[in-house]
Design an enzyme around this catalytic site. Structure first.
Site, PDB file in Angstrom:
ATOM      1  N   ASP A  40     -10.940  -1.485   9.435  1.00  0.00           N
ATOM      2  CA  ASP A  40     -11.225  -0.810   8.165  1.00  0.00           C
ATOM      3  C   ASP A  40     -11.620   0.630   8.457  1.00  0.00           C
ATOM      4  OD1 ASP A  40     -12.583   0.027   5.656  1.00  0.00           O
ATOM      5  OD2 ASP A  40     -12.375  -2.083   5.108  1.00  0.00           O
ATOM      6  N   ASN A  41     -11.055   1.581   7.740  1.00  0.00           N
ATOM      7  CA  ASN A  41     -11.419   2.986   7.979  1.00  0.00           C
ATOM      8  C   ASN A  41     -12.603   3.435   7.123  1.00  0.00           C
ATOM      9  OD1 ASN A  41     -10.405   3.325   5.432  1.00  0.00           O
ATOM     10  ND2 ASN A  41      -8.944   4.941   5.944  1.00  0.00           N
ATOM     11  N   GLY A  45     -14.668   1.005   1.761  1.00  0.00           N
ATOM     12  CA  GLY A  45     -15.490  -0.130   2.193  1.00  0.00           C
ATOM     13  C   GLY A  45     -16.792   0.326   2.823  1.00  0.00           C
ATOM     14  N   ALA A  83      -6.017  -1.016   1.568  1.00  0.00           N
ATOM     15  CA  ALA A  83      -5.050  -0.302   0.742  1.00  0.00           C
ATOM     16  C   ALA A  83      -5.704   0.895   0.076  1.00  0.00           C
ATOM     17  CB  ALA A  83      -4.485  -1.230  -0.339  1.00  0.00           C
ATOM     18  N   GLN A  84      -4.869   1.793  -0.371  1.00  0.00           N
ATOM     19  CA  GLN A  84      -5.242   2.787  -1.364  1.00  0.00           C
ATOM     20  C   GLN A  84      -5.240   1.977  -2.652  1.00  0.00           C
ATOM     21  OE1 GLN A  84      -5.804   4.949  -4.155  1.00  0.00           O
ATOM     22  NE2 GLN A  84      -3.630   4.508  -4.338  1.00  0.00           N
ATOM     23  N   TYR A 149       1.512   2.806  -7.322  1.00  0.00           N
ATOM     24  CA  TYR A 149       0.749   1.732  -6.657  1.00  0.00           C
ATOM     25  C   TYR A 149       1.518   0.409  -6.715  1.00  0.00           C
ATOM     26  CZ  TYR A 149      -2.986  -1.840  -6.319  1.00  0.00           C
ATOM     27  OH  TYR A 149      -3.742  -2.945  -6.002  1.00  0.00           O
ATOM     28  N   ASN A 178      -7.149  -9.717 -12.199  1.00  0.00           N
ATOM     29  CA  ASN A 178      -8.315  -8.816 -12.123  1.00  0.00           C
ATOM     30  C   ASN A 178      -9.455  -9.531 -11.400  1.00  0.00           C
ATOM     31  OD1 ASN A 178      -6.725  -7.561 -14.395  1.00  0.00           O
ATOM     32  ND2 ASN A 178      -8.435  -6.126 -14.195  1.00  0.00           N
ATOM     33  N   GLY A 275      -0.651   3.869 -21.182  1.00  0.00           N
ATOM     34  CA  GLY A 275      -0.075   2.941 -20.200  1.00  0.00           C
ATOM     35  C   GLY A 275      -0.909   1.688 -19.975  1.00  0.00           C
TER      36      GLY A 275
HETATM   37  P1  NAD Z   1     -11.760  -2.162  -1.694  1.00  0.00           P
HETATM   38  O1  NAD Z   1     -11.557  -0.699  -1.890  1.00  0.00           O
HETATM   39  O2  NAD Z   1     -13.132  -2.714  -1.789  1.00  0.00           O
HETATM   40  O3  NAD Z   1     -11.129  -2.633  -0.319  1.00  0.00           O
HETATM   41  C1  NAD Z   1     -10.112  -1.924   0.372  1.00  0.00           C
HETATM   42  C2  NAD Z   1     -10.580  -1.731   1.812  1.00  0.00           C
HETATM   43  O4  NAD Z   1      -9.525  -1.122   2.570  1.00  0.00           O
HETATM   44  C3  NAD Z   1     -11.794  -0.808   1.914  1.00  0.00           C
HETATM   45  O5  NAD Z   1     -12.778  -1.418   2.730  1.00  0.00           O
HETATM   46  C4  NAD Z   1     -11.241   0.471   2.534  1.00  0.00           C
HETATM   47  O6  NAD Z   1     -12.208   1.162   3.309  1.00  0.00           O
HETATM   48  C5  NAD Z   1     -10.085  -0.081   3.369  1.00  0.00           C
HETATM   49  N1  NAD Z   1      -9.022   0.902   3.595  1.00  0.00           N
HETATM   50  C6  NAD Z   1      -8.438   1.710   2.658  1.00  0.00           C
HETATM   51  N2  NAD Z   1      -7.498   2.481   3.242  1.00  0.00           N
HETATM   52  C7  NAD Z   1      -7.477   2.153   4.553  1.00  0.00           C
HETATM   53  C8  NAD Z   1      -6.740   2.618   5.678  1.00  0.00           C
HETATM   54  N3  NAD Z   1      -5.811   3.576   5.543  1.00  0.00           N
HETATM   55  N4  NAD Z   1      -6.978   2.071   6.894  1.00  0.00           N
HETATM   56  C9  NAD Z   1      -7.933   1.106   7.033  1.00  0.00           C
HETATM   57  N5  NAD Z   1      -8.657   0.632   6.018  1.00  0.00           N
HETATM   58  C10 NAD Z   1      -8.447   1.147   4.790  1.00  0.00           C
HETATM   59  O7  NAD Z   1     -10.787  -2.865  -2.768  1.00  0.00           O
HETATM   60  P2  NAD Z   1     -10.568  -4.424  -3.104  1.00  0.00           P
HETATM   61  O8  NAD Z   1     -10.700  -4.552  -4.558  1.00  0.00           O
HETATM   62  O9  NAD Z   1     -11.362  -5.305  -2.204  1.00  0.00           O
HETATM   63  O10 NAD Z   1      -9.014  -4.568  -2.752  1.00  0.00           O
HETATM   64  C11 NAD Z   1      -8.521  -5.347  -1.673  1.00  0.00           C
HETATM   65  C12 NAD Z   1      -7.019  -5.515  -1.827  1.00  0.00           C
HETATM   66  O11 NAD Z   1      -6.733  -6.260  -3.012  1.00  0.00           O
HETATM   67  C13 NAD Z   1      -6.246  -4.204  -1.955  1.00  0.00           C
HETATM   68  O12 NAD Z   1      -5.057  -4.324  -1.218  1.00  0.00           O
HETATM   69  C14 NAD Z   1      -5.958  -4.112  -3.428  1.00  0.00           C
HETATM   70  O13 NAD Z   1      -4.785  -3.354  -3.688  1.00  0.00           O
HETATM   71  C15 NAD Z   1      -5.763  -5.576  -3.778  1.00  0.00           C
HETATM   72  N6  NAD Z   1      -5.997  -5.917  -5.201  1.00  0.00           N
HETATM   73  C16 NAD Z   1      -7.258  -5.829  -5.742  1.00  0.00           C
HETATM   74  C17 NAD Z   1      -7.452  -6.200  -7.080  1.00  0.00           C
HETATM   75  C18 NAD Z   1      -8.824  -6.153  -7.716  1.00  0.00           C
HETATM   76  O14 NAD Z   1      -8.937  -6.543  -8.892  1.00  0.00           O
HETATM   77  N7  NAD Z   1      -9.870  -5.729  -7.042  1.00  0.00           N
HETATM   78  C19 NAD Z   1      -6.370  -6.621  -7.856  1.00  0.00           C
HETATM   79  C20 NAD Z   1      -5.108  -6.679  -7.278  1.00  0.00           C
HETATM   80  C21 NAD Z   1      -4.937  -6.348  -5.928  1.00  0.00           C
END
Ligand code: NAD
Length: 317
Positions: A40-41, A45, A83-84, A149, A178, A275
């Protein structure tokens, strides 16, 4: 013991393991007896989210040094959450979104290929469907993402399909609805529960876009974490919804949270977001059939826990 692939303990690399969903997955992996490590970067997080004793690599997905992590850890399964995550940022900066979500993921898949990883479990999203043409949205629903996205997440599903075909790397893509629950960032844009809870607990007004009758399918983060564990050894080669298959309007959510916190919620009505999807509910029948997964945490229980967490962690003003 449930949750283990063929009763074998697995070396699992969790990307985004310091984030909201990823950290719950790491906890559940440990509970199930597996050995997770985290990449994780820390862009969104937090290091504190990673349980003590779990090896942590502060490496960016796009960085070539990811190869060193694989050389050292040789994970059997990768659970890919990093992810972004911002839809609106993807609209403003589609190139950055694709750099992380497409190219970063390809860098990861190349390491999986080079180091013999068996399977990738991927965090996809309901955003791949775009505006629903029928409800509930099942996995056969047309794919028409309405943001960069969503396009990037869909592109990864396709890369996963082709990596399986060409290189034998197995995968399951979980299309989350969600997701909500403890540790969700209240400053992001997607987490309506986190944003409302944060504000209501502090007695601040909430912003309601449009008439508030738009609906969302809210699924608890521990249920989503469990779907990931179930997918360690099931659902190969499939895209599968992870949802509660239940619609909640934003008005209902605001009322519910107000009752739980025990205060009148002050609402500021603002223009509908361009949207914004009107109704959202995803079928979870395929998850039951292929993963043996169904959500177990009801909305009342899940929201009460989220409110308690928010109260416990709120810094007094
Ligand atoms: P979050 O932002 O808490 O988690 C994403 C993590 O990825 C973070 O800890 C961040 O530091 C890390 N990260 C981001 N870019 C990085 C990179 N380039 N290299 C290494 N680490 C990186 O978000 P979340 O809600 O826990 O999302 C987790 C996953 O679930 C994501 O892929 C997101 O697209 C997907 N998602 C989330 C939801 C939701 O409702 N929260 C819905 C659909 C999909």
């Amino acid at each position: 013991m449930g949750g283990k692939a063929g009763d074998r303990l697995l070396r699992v690399l969790v990307t985004g393991g310091a984030g909201f969903i990823g950290s719950h997955i790491v906890e559940l992996l440990i509970e199930s007896g597996h050995s997770p490590v985290v990449v994780d970067n820390l862009s969104s997080g937090r290091k504190e989210n990673v349980p003590q004793g779990v090896r942590f690599y502060g490496v960016d997905l796009v960085d070539p040094s990811l190869a060193e992590v694989f050389a050292r850890e040789r994970p059997e399964v990768v659970i890919h959450q990093a992810a972004q995550v911002s839809v609106s940022r993807s609209v403003r900066e589609p190139l950055h979104d694709a750099q992380v979500n497409v190219l970063g993921t390809l860098n990861l898949l190349e390491q999986c290929r080079a180091y013999g990883t068996r399977k990738v479990v991927f965090a996809s999203t309901a955003a791949v469907y775009g505006d629903p043409v029928r409800l509930p949205v099942d996995e056969e629903h047309p794919i028409a993402p309405a943001s960069p996205y969503g396009v990037a997440k869909r592109a990864v599903e396709e890369y996963l399909r082709i990596y399986r075909e060409l290189y034998g790397l197995d995968y399951t893509a979980l299309r989350y609805a969600n997701v909500y629950g403890p540790r969700q960032d209240a400053h992001g844009e997607g987490g309506v529960v986190a944003i409302f809870t944060h504000r209501i607990v502090r007695g601040e007004p909430i912003e309601l876009h449009g008439d508030g009758e738009q609906t969302r399918d809210l699924v608890h983060v521990r249920d989503v974490a469990r779907a990931n564990i179930q997918a360690l050894d099931r659902g190969g080669g499939e895209c599968i919804n992870a949802s509660r298959q239940s619609e909640t309007s934003i008005n209902e959510l605001a009322r519910f949270l107000g009752t739980l916190v025990g205060r009148e919620v002050e609402v500021t009505r603002v223009a509908p977001r361009p949207g914004d999807i009107r109704r959202s509910v995803l079928s979870n029948e395929k998850a039951l059939r292929l993963l043996g997964w169904r959500p177990e945490i009801g909305l009342a229980e899940g929201l009460a826990e989220t409110v308690e967490y928010e109260i416990a962690t709120a810094t007094p003003a």
